[in-house]
Motif scaffolding. Sequence first.
Motif, PDB file in Angstrom:
ATOM      1  N   LEU A 103      -7.539  12.405  -3.703  1.00 48.50           N
ATOM      2  CA  LEU A 103      -6.827  13.682  -3.685  1.00 48.50           C
ATOM      3  C   LEU A 103      -7.056  14.249  -2.288  1.00 48.50           C
ATOM      4  CD1 LEU A 103      -5.297  15.911  -5.182  1.00 48.50           C
ATOM      5  CD2 LEU A 103      -7.480  16.794  -5.992  1.00 48.50           C
ATOM      6  N   LEU A 104      -5.979  14.275  -1.501  1.00 49.46           N
ATOM      7  CA  LEU A 104      -6.102  14.605  -0.079  1.00 49.46           C
ATOM      8  C   LEU A 104      -5.399  15.913   0.221  1.00 49.46           C
ATOM      9  CD1 LEU A 104      -6.626  13.621   2.935  1.00 49.46           C
ATOM     10  CD2 LEU A 104      -4.414  12.516   2.798  1.00 49.46           C
ATOM     11  N   GLY A 105      -6.036  16.735   1.057  1.00 48.49           N
ATOM     12  CA  GLY A 105      -5.380  17.987   1.429  1.00 48.49           C
ATOM     13  C   GLY A 105      -6.240  18.722   2.423  1.00 48.49           C
ATOM     14  N   CYS A 140      -3.038   7.664  -3.530  1.00 54.93           N
ATOM     15  CA  CYS A 140      -3.478   8.925  -2.960  1.00 54.93           C
ATOM     16  C   CYS A 140      -2.421   9.995  -3.224  1.00 54.93           C
ATOM     17  CB  CYS A 140      -3.672   8.737  -1.452  1.00 54.93           C
ATOM     18  SG  CYS A 140      -3.966  10.267  -0.583  1.00 54.93           S
ATOM     19  N   THR A 141      -2.847  11.122  -3.814  1.00 52.26           N
ATOM     20  CA  THR A 141      -1.935  12.251  -4.017  1.00 52.26           C
ATOM     21  C   THR A 141      -2.263  13.286  -2.942  1.00 52.26           C
ATOM     22  OG1 THR A 141      -1.699  11.881  -6.391  1.00 52.26           O
ATOM     23  CG2 THR A 141      -1.273  14.117  -5.597  1.00 52.26           C
ATOM     24  N   VAL A 142      -1.229  13.715  -2.221  1.00 49.02           N
ATOM     25  CA  VAL A 142      -1.435  14.663  -1.130  1.00 49.02           C
ATOM     26  C   VAL A 142      -0.955  16.043  -1.562  1.00 49.02           C
ATOM     27  CG1 VAL A 142      -0.953  15.174   1.298  1.00 49.02           C
ATOM     28  CG2 VAL A 142      -0.984  12.803   0.505  1.00 49.02           C
ATOM     29  N   ILE A 143      -1.800  17.069  -1.355  1.00 40.47           N
ATOM     30  CA  ILE A 143      -1.327  18.424  -1.627  1.00 40.47           C
ATOM     31  C   ILE A 143      -1.433  19.264  -0.360  1.00 40.47           C
ATOM     32  CG2 ILE A 143      -1.801  18.347  -4.111  1.00 40.47           C
ATOM     33  CD1 ILE A 143      -4.231  19.934  -3.764  1.00 40.47           C
ATOM     34  N   ARG A 144      -0.448  20.157  -0.180  1.00 40.84           N
ATOM     35  CA  ARG A 144      -0.439  21.023   0.999  1.00 40.84           C
ATOM     36  C   ARG A 144      -0.082  22.423   0.554  1.00 40.84           C
ATOM     37  NH1 ARG A 144       3.182  18.443   4.546  1.00 40.84           N
ATOM     38  NH2 ARG A 144       4.926  19.900   4.477  1.00 40.84           N
ATOM     39  N   ARG A 145      -0.926  23.386   0.942  1.00 45.99           N
ATOM     40  CA  ARG A 145      -0.700  24.787   0.562  1.00 45.99           C
ATOM     41  C   ARG A 145      -0.406  24.936  -0.929  1.00 45.99           C
ATOM     42  NH1 ARG A 145       1.555  27.680   5.946  1.00 45.99           N
ATOM     43  NH2 ARG A 145      -0.081  26.796   7.228  1.00 45.99           N
ATOM     44  N   GLY A 146      -1.179  24.229  -1.753  1.00 48.53           N
ATOM     45  CA  GLY A 146      -1.068  24.402  -3.199  1.00 48.53           C
ATOM     46  C   GLY A 146       0.054  23.646  -3.879  1.00 48.53           C
ATOM     47  N   LYS A 147       0.848  22.872  -3.118  1.00 53.38           N
ATOM     48  CA  LYS A 147       1.957  22.126  -3.744  1.00 53.38           C
ATOM     49  C   LYS A 147       1.729  20.619  -3.594  1.00 53.38           C
ATOM     50  CE  LYS A 147       5.978  25.238  -3.171  1.00 53.38           C
ATOM     51  NZ  LYS A 147       5.302  26.524  -3.239  1.00 53.38           N
ATOM     52  N   THR A 148       2.262  19.846  -4.561  1.00 52.51           N
ATOM     53  CA  THR A 148       2.164  18.391  -4.440  1.00 52.51           C
ATOM     54  C   THR A 148       3.197  17.915  -3.418  1.00 52.51           C
ATOM     55  OG1 THR A 148       1.842  18.398  -6.832  1.00 52.51           O
ATOM     56  CG2 THR A 148       2.063  16.249  -5.787  1.00 52.51           C
ATOM     57  N   ILE A 149       2.730  17.178  -2.398  1.00 54.63           N
ATOM     58  CA  ILE A 149       3.675  16.643  -1.406  1.00 54.63           C
ATOM     59  C   ILE A 149       4.143  15.258  -1.869  1.00 54.63           C
ATOM     60  CG2 ILE A 149       3.942  15.921   1.010  1.00 54.63           C
ATOM     61  CD1 ILE A 149       3.669  18.962   0.641  1.00 54.63           C
ATOM     62  N   GLY A 150       3.242  14.519  -2.529  1.00 56.35           N
ATOM     63  CA  GLY A 150       3.652  13.204  -3.043  1.00 56.35           C
ATOM     64  C   GLY A 150       2.454  12.328  -3.326  1.00 56.35           C
ATOM     65  N   THR A 151       2.695  11.210  -4.030  1.00 54.93           N
ATOM     66  CA  THR A 151       1.643  10.231  -4.303  1.00 54.93           C
ATOM     67  C   THR A 151       2.053   8.926  -3.649  1.00 54.93           C
ATOM     68  OG1 THR A 151       1.053  11.306  -6.379  1.00 54.93           O
ATOM     69  CG2 THR A 151       0.384   9.019  -6.134  1.00 54.93           C
ATOM     70  N   VAL A 152       1.143   8.329  -2.864  1.00 56.28           N
ATOM     71  CA  VAL A 152       1.494   7.101  -2.148  1.00 56.28           C
ATOM     72  C   VAL A 152       0.525   5.978  -2.485  1.00 56.28           C
ATOM     73  CG1 VAL A 152       2.555   8.319  -0.192  1.00 56.28           C
ATOM     74  CG2 VAL A 152       0.113   7.774  -0.132  1.00 56.28           C
ATOM     75  N   ASP A 153       0.992   4.765  -2.201  1.00 60.86           N
ATOM     76  CA  ASP A 153       0.173   3.585  -2.350  1.00 60.86           C
ATOM     77  C   ASP A 153      -0.611   3.434  -1.044  1.00 60.86           C
ATOM     78  OD1 ASP A 153      -0.760   1.034  -2.795  1.00 60.86           O
ATOM     79  OD2 ASP A 153       0.950   0.625  -4.114  1.00 60.86           O
ATOM     80  N   VAL A 154      -1.948   3.452  -1.112  1.00 58.40           N
ATOM     81  CA  VAL A 154      -2.744   3.523   0.114  1.00 58.40           C
ATOM     82  C   VAL A 154      -2.542   2.299   1.009  1.00 58.40           C
ATOM     83  CG1 VAL A 154      -5.106   3.578   1.011  1.00 58.40           C
ATOM     84  CG2 VAL A 154      -4.454   5.057  -0.897  1.00 58.40           C
ATOM     85  N   ALA A 155      -2.465   1.105   0.396  1.00 60.61           N
ATOM     86  CA  ALA A 155      -2.353  -0.116   1.197  1.00 60.61           C
ATOM     87  C   ALA A 155      -1.074  -0.110   2.035  1.00 60.61           C
ATOM     88  CB  ALA A 155      -2.399  -1.339   0.293  1.00 60.61           C
ATOM     89  N   GLU A 156      -0.042   0.571   1.541  1.00 58.11           N
ATOM     90  CA  GLU A 156       1.248   0.517   2.239  1.00 58.11           C
ATOM     91  C   GLU A 156       1.501   1.736   3.128  1.00 58.11           C
ATOM     92  OE1 GLU A 156       3.909   0.195  -1.031  1.00 58.11           O
ATOM     93  OE2 GLU A 156       3.017  -1.718  -1.667  1.00 58.11           O
TER      94      GLU A 156
END
Length: 510
Positions: free
Chosen positions: A35-37, A211-227
């Motif tokens: 969970l990244l932000g 990895c799910t990325v959040i910015r300023r309290g909103k979900t930006i997206g979930t990505v596959d880390v290897a790619e």
Amino acid sequence: MDYVVEMVGIRKEFPGIVANDDITIRLKKGEIHALLGENGAGKSTLMSILFGMYQPDRGMIKVNGREVRISNPNVANRLGIGMVHQHFKLVEPFTVTENIILGSETRKYFFGLDIRTAAKRVEQLSQRYGLNVDPYAKIENISVGMQQRVEILKMLYRDAEVLIFDEPTAVLTPQEINDLQEIMRKLVSEGKSIILITHKLKEIKAVADRCTVIRRGKTIGTVDVAETSREEMAEMMVGRSVSFTVDKTEGHPGDVVLEIESLNVKNSKKVNALKSFSLNVNAGEILGIAGVDGNGQTELVEAITGLRPIESGTVVLKGKKLNGLSIRQRNNSGIAHIPEDRQKRGLVLDYTLEENLILEVYNQPPYSKRGLLRSEAISQHADHIIQSFDVRSGTGGSSIVRSMSGGNQQKAIIGREVERDPDLLIAVQPTRGLDVGSIEYIHKRLVEQRDKGKAVLLISLELDEVLNLSDRIAVINNGELVGIVKSSETNERELGLMMAGYRKEEAAHE
């Protein structure tokens, strides 16, 4: 698709701020999900909701496909959710086993705790997951890395299936970070699922599956880390592209600014924390101090800044002996200090931003005249720092500091200290807990000080930071100077060995 945990459309508001704004994260069984932000993006709030410490205003939580209401951490534990907090929750004088069974004690024959059976189970779990923890050791006698393993054992002892790690590497050495990553891989290979809260992209690349990325309290997206590249994740996190290398030219060191000669300092337990420690810092250089937390760094800084008495030895600033001078006298002689704990030592949280920015100079013109504060000069000074250092707060200089995010509190302190135009800038953990965007900015400002001919003493637990920023690196272990190396001639591995107490020559042969 079977998810062990789903948090869908979670919203959480605190007075004046929406911490989580319709966030969704789904955890698969047997994965490490990052969970990244950036600071204040809402990561910890979201996980505190999953762990039952807060209730969401809206949204739904499912555990193993069933909708649940997690009203407190005990409910979370019963649902198989455990959490290792950033600041460990351990009782120092207790043993490992006593800490692990706290709150889930098994009683034997109505009296006395059955410590032996518990210790046996702790030992088995410790071996099964490669944790190597001594069940009878006292917490106060074991390293920070070991304490973290005790927190992990606490979860395993309660049969947790979903493990939340909140910024778990903030206090570890490079070797301990590798060990922890190994432990995490072992946990998922045994069927556990992990959520890892972090803003260190290197670690996400090393262990996470998604990895799910959040910015300023909103979900930006979930990505596959290897790619996904590190740069792409950083851009999702801060909303612009970020540079990972510190942009600096070769330094041109000048005269000695700070001279430390055979310094002996005791810690709060009256034990020698610094042992005949000597060091020089020159004008126009950044001297980094590398070491595991608790090896005398704090005492060194406190001895220079006047927060702790010196047993013996001398501290000299530009030819002037500081021993025995008050903190204010030292500040006025040209020392600026970015403290390790911004909230305890750097700011008065319930004062406004502008009041915090004159804490060291309020008694000098133009900020006061004949003992009265001059509010116009004070707010001009604040506006200048807010602009030059991009300090974001709700209502500018009149904002109460407590309401600002950690990153902005940190920028305010750095602005205040740099603007005093010191000869020696002591920066302790200057980017602790900050995201890549703020880190990049603060590194620029520290290099700028160096290029203006200031002496910068950098104390940091982040090895990357010490390597990237410093011109020379002094390694400290158990209060002693292990050696000094040029950052251009060393690497993480050698520094890691020196931090463990090997001299430079021995480290080269290890």
